[in-house]
Structures are given as C-alpha cells and as structure tokens.
Design a protein around this motif. Structure first.
Motif, PDB file in Angstrom:
ATOM      1  N   ARG A  77      92.048  68.756  51.699  1.00 47.30           N
ATOM      2  CA  ARG A  77      91.259  69.369  50.620  1.00 47.30           C
ATOM      3  C   ARG A  77      92.167  69.951  49.550  1.00 47.30           C
ATOM      4  NH1 ARG A  77      85.969  70.095  51.401  1.00 47.30           N
ATOM      5  NH2 ARG A  77      85.842  71.901  50.059  1.00 47.30           N
ATOM      6  N   LEU A 121      93.427  67.115  47.456  1.00 46.03           N
ATOM      7  CA  LEU A 121      92.342  66.605  46.609  1.00 46.03           C
ATOM      8  C   LEU A 121      91.955  67.593  45.508  1.00 46.03           C
ATOM      9  CD1 LEU A 121      90.029  65.064  49.359  1.00 46.03           C
ATOM     10  CD2 LEU A 121      91.315  63.822  47.628  1.00 46.03           C
ATOM     11  N   LEU A 134      90.560  70.532  46.008  1.00 45.26           N
ATOM     12  CA  LEU A 134      89.337  71.258  46.333  1.00 45.26           C
ATOM     13  C   LEU A 134      89.623  72.644  46.898  1.00 45.26           C
ATOM     14  CD1 LEU A 134      87.396  68.339  48.111  1.00 45.26           C
ATOM     15  CD2 LEU A 134      87.392  68.988  45.703  1.00 45.26           C
ATOM     16  N   LEU A 185      94.289  58.375  42.303  1.00 39.63           N
ATOM     17  CA  LEU A 185      94.034  58.782  43.685  1.00 39.63           C
ATOM     18  C   LEU A 185      92.708  58.194  44.183  1.00 39.63           C
ATOM     19  CD1 LEU A 185      94.534  62.455  44.791  1.00 39.63           C
ATOM     20  CD2 LEU A 185      92.462  61.266  45.429  1.00 39.63           C
ATOM     21  N   PHE A 222      89.969  58.230  47.527  1.00 43.52           N
ATOM     22  CA  PHE A 222      89.630  59.026  48.708  1.00 43.52           C
ATOM     23  C   PHE A 222      88.578  58.302  49.549  1.00 43.52           C
ATOM     24  CE2 PHE A 222      86.761  62.469  50.446  1.00 43.52           C
ATOM     25  CZ  PHE A 222      87.582  62.785  51.512  1.00 43.52           C
ATOM     26  N   PRO A 280      86.232  59.115  52.680  1.00 39.27           N
ATOM     27  CA  PRO A 280      85.777  60.132  53.645  1.00 39.27           C
ATOM     28  C   PRO A 280      85.489  59.506  55.004  1.00 39.27           C
ATOM     29  CG  PRO A 280      83.973  59.531  52.212  1.00 39.27           C
ATOM     30  CD  PRO A 280      85.171  58.741  51.743  1.00 39.27           C
ATOM     31  N   ARG A 305      82.740  59.482  56.584  1.00 41.15           N
ATOM     32  CA  ARG A 305      81.492  58.724  56.450  1.00 41.15           C
ATOM     33  C   ARG A 305      80.810  59.160  55.168  1.00 41.15           C
ATOM     34  NH1 ARG A 305      80.071  62.959  59.819  1.00 41.15           N
ATOM     35  NH2 ARG A 305      80.891  62.004  61.669  1.00 41.15           N
ATOM     36  N   CYS A 306      79.799  58.363  54.775  1.00 42.05           N
ATOM     37  CA  CYS A 306      79.012  58.736  53.600  1.00 42.05           C
ATOM     38  C   CYS A 306      77.556  58.815  54.027  1.00 42.05           C
ATOM     39  CB  CYS A 306      79.199  57.703  52.485  1.00 42.05           C
ATOM     40  SG  CYS A 306      78.189  58.034  51.039  1.00 42.05           S
ATOM     41  N   GLU A 307      76.971  60.011  53.897  1.00 42.35           N
ATOM     42  CA  GLU A 307      75.577  60.215  54.336  1.00 42.35           C
ATOM     43  C   GLU A 307      74.638  59.639  53.276  1.00 42.35           C
ATOM     44  OE1 GLU A 307      75.068  61.284  57.202  1.00 42.35           O
ATOM     45  OE2 GLU A 307      76.852  62.421  57.763  1.00 42.35           O
ATOM     46  N   TRP A 308      74.323  58.378  53.410  1.00 38.03           N
ATOM     47  CA  TRP A 308      73.461  57.712  52.427  1.00 38.03           C
ATOM     48  C   TRP A 308      72.047  57.661  52.969  1.00 38.03           C
ATOM     49  CZ3 TRP A 308      75.180  55.931  47.676  1.00 38.03           C
ATOM     50  CH2 TRP A 308      74.258  55.207  46.933  1.00 38.03           C
ATOM     51  N   LEU A 311      80.563  53.149  42.364  1.00 34.93           N
ATOM     52  CA  LEU A 311      80.644  54.609  42.243  1.00 34.93           C
ATOM     53  C   LEU A 311      82.097  55.095  42.240  1.00 34.93           C
ATOM     54  CD1 LEU A 311      77.730  55.777  44.586  1.00 34.93           C
ATOM     55  CD2 LEU A 311      77.751  55.597  42.103  1.00 34.93           C
ATOM     56  N   LEU A 327      83.502  51.739  51.872  1.00 34.84           N
ATOM     57  CA  LEU A 327      84.069  53.022  51.430  1.00 34.84           C
ATOM     58  C   LEU A 327      85.499  52.846  50.925  1.00 34.84           C
ATOM     59  CD1 LEU A 327      82.802  55.546  54.133  1.00 34.84           C
ATOM     60  CD2 LEU A 327      82.474  55.749  51.678  1.00 34.84           C
ATOM     61  N   ARG A 360      85.364  51.212  47.601  1.00 36.88           N
ATOM     62  CA  ARG A 360      84.972  52.185  46.574  1.00 36.88           C
ATOM     63  C   ARG A 360      86.179  52.986  46.092  1.00 36.88           C
ATOM     64  NH1 ARG A 360      80.860  56.964  48.090  1.00 36.88           N
ATOM     65  NH2 ARG A 360      82.814  57.976  48.633  1.00 36.88           N
ATOM     66  N   ARG A 362      89.591  52.159  41.908  1.00 33.76           N
ATOM     67  CA  ARG A 362      90.368  53.021  41.013  1.00 33.76           C
ATOM     68  C   ARG A 362      91.814  52.547  40.890  1.00 33.76           C
ATOM     69  NH1 ARG A 362      87.352  57.761  40.530  1.00 33.76           N
ATOM     70  NH2 ARG A 362      89.082  59.010  39.772  1.00 33.76           N
TER      71      ARG A 362
END
Lengths: 240, 281
Positions: free
Chosen positions: A45, A48, A50, A70, A72, A74, A76-79, A93, A138, A141, A145
């Motif tokens: 964090r 990043l 944060l 950079l 990143f 994660p 998981r992604c809570e979709w 995204l 992920l 995604r 970049r």
C-alpha cells in the motif's frame, strides 16, 4: 526504481513494520513473503501511494510515483453478478488515469489479452470466466498500462496448480522479454524459491531483504519465522 | 385513452415532467449504486432525506421560515438534500472500527431515519401527513422549479457518465486498483455522495420513498439484463426509466391508479422478464 531507507509503516501512528531497507532495480523479480498479518500488504500500500510512511524515506521513479508506469494486480476483483461486462471492457479499465487515444487503447487491449493468452475470450462475459481466467484478465488489465513495474498481491491465492503455473509462466515471460520488474506478494515460499531473483521476508514487524539464495537459506528463514521452515509441503496458511 | 392522457398534461404537465426527469436522474446515479452492491443504501439515503424534511418542518417555525408557498419549499428541499448527501458520504466511508460493516451501518441509518421523523413530527399539525405523503409517493408535490433542478442534474449526470464512466466503474468495483491508478479515493467518494444525495434528496421531496428508491435501482437492474457492457448499461438504464415512467403515468391515468406506484410496478414486472432473457453463467 524503488528505494526504501529505514522505512516505518503503520496505521494511525501505530507501526506495523519498521526498519525496511530495500532497493528494487529494473528487471528484478522481488517476492515478498511472510505469514498473514506480517506487513506485506502494508508495504504494498505504501508503494502504491495509499499509505504515507510514519518515518524514513520511500523513493520511487517519477513514472511510478505518478502511477503511469505502474500496474497493480489485486488478489481478486469483487465484480457483482448484476453488472454485465465483457473481458475487453474489464481490461480497458486499466487505462483509467492515463490519456490514450482510441487506437492506442484498442491496440493495448489486444496486446495485453494476447500476452496473457485469453485473446479468444475478449467478447466473453467476465463473470462467466473461471478463477484462473479472471486472474489472467486482472493481469491483462494491469498490462494495458505497459508498466515498468508490475505489483501483484497474492494473485495465486485462489488458483489451482495448473492456473498458478500458467500465470507464473506469463509473468516470467514478461520479465524476460519486456524487462518488466515484478513485485510479487505471497506466503508461498515455494514460489519464491522457484521464481524470485530477490526476496523480502516479513516477520515480527521486521523485514530482511536480499537475493533469493541469501534469504531462502534455512538458517535465515529460521531466524525470521522463529522455527524451522520447509520450502516444500507446509500446511496451508503457514509460510510454505 | 391516449388522448385523455395527453390532454391531462394541461393539468399534470409539471408532475409528469418532474417525474420523468427524476426517474432518469435517479437511474443515472443508480447504476453506480448497483455497481457497488449498495442497493439498500439507496433506501437508507431516501429515508435520511425524510429526516431532513422533518427537521425543516420542525425548525422552520422556530426560525421564522415561511411555512408555505415557493419559499416554504426551499428549507425542506435543502435539508432533504443535505441529509441525503451527508448520509451517502458517511455510508460510503470504509469501516474503521472492528465489528462494524457497511451493511450494518446502512441498516442503522435506514431504521433511525424511518423512526425519528415520525417522533419529531408526532405532535406537529399536519406533520405526520407530510411524512405519510413522502412514504406514499404521490408525485403531486412536484413544483415547477423541480423541473429545472432535475434537468440540471440530468445534464450533469450525463457529462459525468461520458467523461468519467470508466473511473466511476473502477472506483466502484475495485477501489484499491482505482487508487493505484492514481484516483483519489476520498474525492471520488465525495463526488458519489454529492451526486447520489442531490438526486435522492430532491426526488424524495418531489416523489416520495417508493418512486425514489424504485427508480434508483430498478432501471439499472433491468438494463443489466439487456446489455453486455457497463458502457451501454449507463445509457440504457435512464432510457428505461424514462419509458417506464411515461408508461406508468399513462397507465395510472387510464386505470386511475397512483402514477408512481404504476411506474414501479411496471419496472418490477420487467425485471423478472430480463432474468429469463439472460443466459445462465
């Protein structure tokens, strides 16, 4: 790329981890290992942007500090299942925060999907993907970049062996072919032993850093974890 | 029948246009409420605005504020919006204390905002009538000025959606990745709270709880069954809200039903139909 000097990190003035001295150079594959709650994600964090340091310094290259260089990934992604999306839209995204033309976006998405081997799923529903395919989406995604530094937070946590192996293979290719630097958080020592160039061991509020061979020496690990740790065959949840 | 409905615009034109604009505005912001899986938050924010209205009605006479006419509408509307914005902002904050979840906090807000207004206005003349009107969703309280507010909100919502759609989506479904991409989480939470609070606060005052909550979440849920991507969903949801409210008002006029209830019943009927259309995952 990243230089931490006597870094202390924590929440609301309470230190979680201290004495971090670490230098990440281009092309490195750093694996951050340690038991749950040892401060790996706290360090992530901070990198990043944060979490501001409580003390010490954390310097990042300018393109990492402004996040343009950079990527990143994660855990998981809570979709939510009520939200329809194709893999292509999900991967797009990754361009958030960047100024790219429509043509650059299209090219970037196609390249990233090919890189992680799911180009055939571009028009599929994201929610219909398997766990391994979602993890690849992920990574794609993050890759759009074109990051110099790819940060992954326990990305293999919920994957089966085949998916884990395929994901690691993709990351190694990126590192080898494109020179992408990897910062990989895990509590699986086995992965670090196989794929890291450098290892940071988080335990008891401290961090020890060095090359893979230095850090994964059984005596060093025993010093960090307070017990003899096997690189293979440990129980789930324990540092393996 | 259609002629009768069209001729009723002379009398109810303001009510109809406010209702249609409110439905579209609520559906725009409702997409992000559904994306964050905070559907119940919509009900809590709507109830919180009822608390704002109750406070305005209670404090108005004490502060010498006008009680009726156009001026009499301003204080309740402002406090309804303020209460909604504050609730949306508080509920959008990440939980800081162990044992507290966003869902528990939302439930607490909903229950407090439902019970306290009744207690505040229990002994005021016409106080409970006003609360009952808010709960019942009559749409008759819509004022000409509401058209302007909702039109402005709809345009602002369309601009936000077109300009910041991907950022809104990423910050809704994956806040950590959004922050890692350089978005400021606190700033985006504030934008969300302002948008949701203004839309819900104004709609509650004009159209009541049922219409507000229904148009907030149902168009987005219906649209999710008809679209394949969020970038389409964000435009289809307001379009569905406009069509459903127009059809609901027509149905209400034809069958002599409350128009807000007819609109929500239509949307409720449409939702299971889209579930059938959706391919199994």
């Amino acid at each position: 790329m990243i230089n931490a000097c006597d870094l202390v990190l924590g929440y609301e003035r309470s230190a979680v981890i201290s004495g971090i001295h670490l230098t990440v150079r281009p092309g490195d594959r750093w694996f951050l290992i340690g038991p749950n709650g040892s401060g790996k994600s706290t360090f992530l964090r901070a990198v990043l942007g944060l979490l501001p340091p409580l003390s010490g310094t954390l310097r990042l290259d300018p393109d990492l500090a402004d996040r343009s260089g950079l990527g990143f990934v994660p855990q998981r992604c809570e979709w939510t299942a009520t939200l329809p999306s194709t893999v292509r839209e999900f991967v797009s995204l990754g361009f958030v925060g960047l100024d790219r033309s429509a043509a650059e976006r299209t090219e970037g998405i196609t390249w990233a999907l090919e890189r992680v081997g799911i180009e055939g799923l571009a028009r599929s529903s994201y929610i219909a993907l398997s766990g391994g395919q979602r993890q690849r989406a992920l990574v794609a995604r993050a890759l759009v970049r074109r990051p110099r530094l790819l940060i992954l937070d326990e990305p293999t946590e919920e994957l089966d062996v085949a998916s884990e192996s395929a994901l690691l293979e993709t990351l190694l290719e990126l590192n080898r072919d494109d020179g992408t630097t990897i910062l990989f958080v895990t509590h699986e020592l086995e992965l670090a032993a196989r794929h890291a160039t450098h290892v940071a061991v988080f335990a008891d509020g401290r961090v020890t850093c060095g090359t893979r061979n230095e850090q994964l020496d059984p005596d060093t690990l025993e010093g960090a974890f307070g017990k003899r740790v096997s690189l293979f065959g440990a129980a789930p949840g324990d540092p393996r | 029948m259609s002629e009768g409905f069209l001729s009723s615009w002379v009398l109810f034109g303001t009510t109809y246009t406010v209702g249609i604009l409110a439905a579209a505005t609520l559906a725009q912001v409702g997409v992000w409420v559904v994306a964050r899986e905070q559907i119940f938050l919509g009900a809590a924010v709507a109830q919180a605005s009822a608390l704002g209205v109750a406070i305005a009605l209670l404090a108005g006479p004490l502060l010498g504020l006008p009680g009726d006419g156009l001026e009499g509408e301003v204080a309740p509307a402002l406090l309804a919006v303020a209460a909604s914005v504050l609730t949306a902002w508080v509920a959008g904050q990440p939980p800081r204390h162990a044992g507290t979840t966003a869902e528990a906090r939302t439930g607490w807000i909903f229950l407090a905002a439902t019970s306290v207004p009744v207690l505040l206005l229990a002994h005021r003349p016409h106080g409970l009538e006003e609360i009952e009107r808010l709960m019942f969703s009559t749409l008759l309280a819509a004022a000409p000025l509401d058209r302007v507010w909702f039109a402005l909100l709809a345009v602002a919502g369309a601009v936000c959606t077109a300009r910041f759609g991907p950022a809104l989506l990423l910050s809704a479904v994956d806040p950590d990745s959004a922050a890692a991409a350089g978005l400021n989480p606190a700033r985006w939470r504030l934008l969300n709270a302002l948008w949701l609070g203004c839309a819900v606060g104004l709609a509650m005052r004009a159209a009541g709880t049922l219409f507000t909550f229904g148009c907030l979440v149902l168009p987005a849920l219906v649209a999710s069954g008809l679209t394949r991507e969020v970038r389409t969903l964000v435009w289809v949801a307001p379009a569905i809200a406009i069509v459903a409210s127009f059809a609901g008002f027509w149905l209400g006029h034809a069958a002599d039903w409350p128009p807000a209830h007819a609109t929500i019943a239509l949307l409720c009927a449409a939702l299971p139909a889209t579930w059938l259309l959706r391919r199994p995952v």
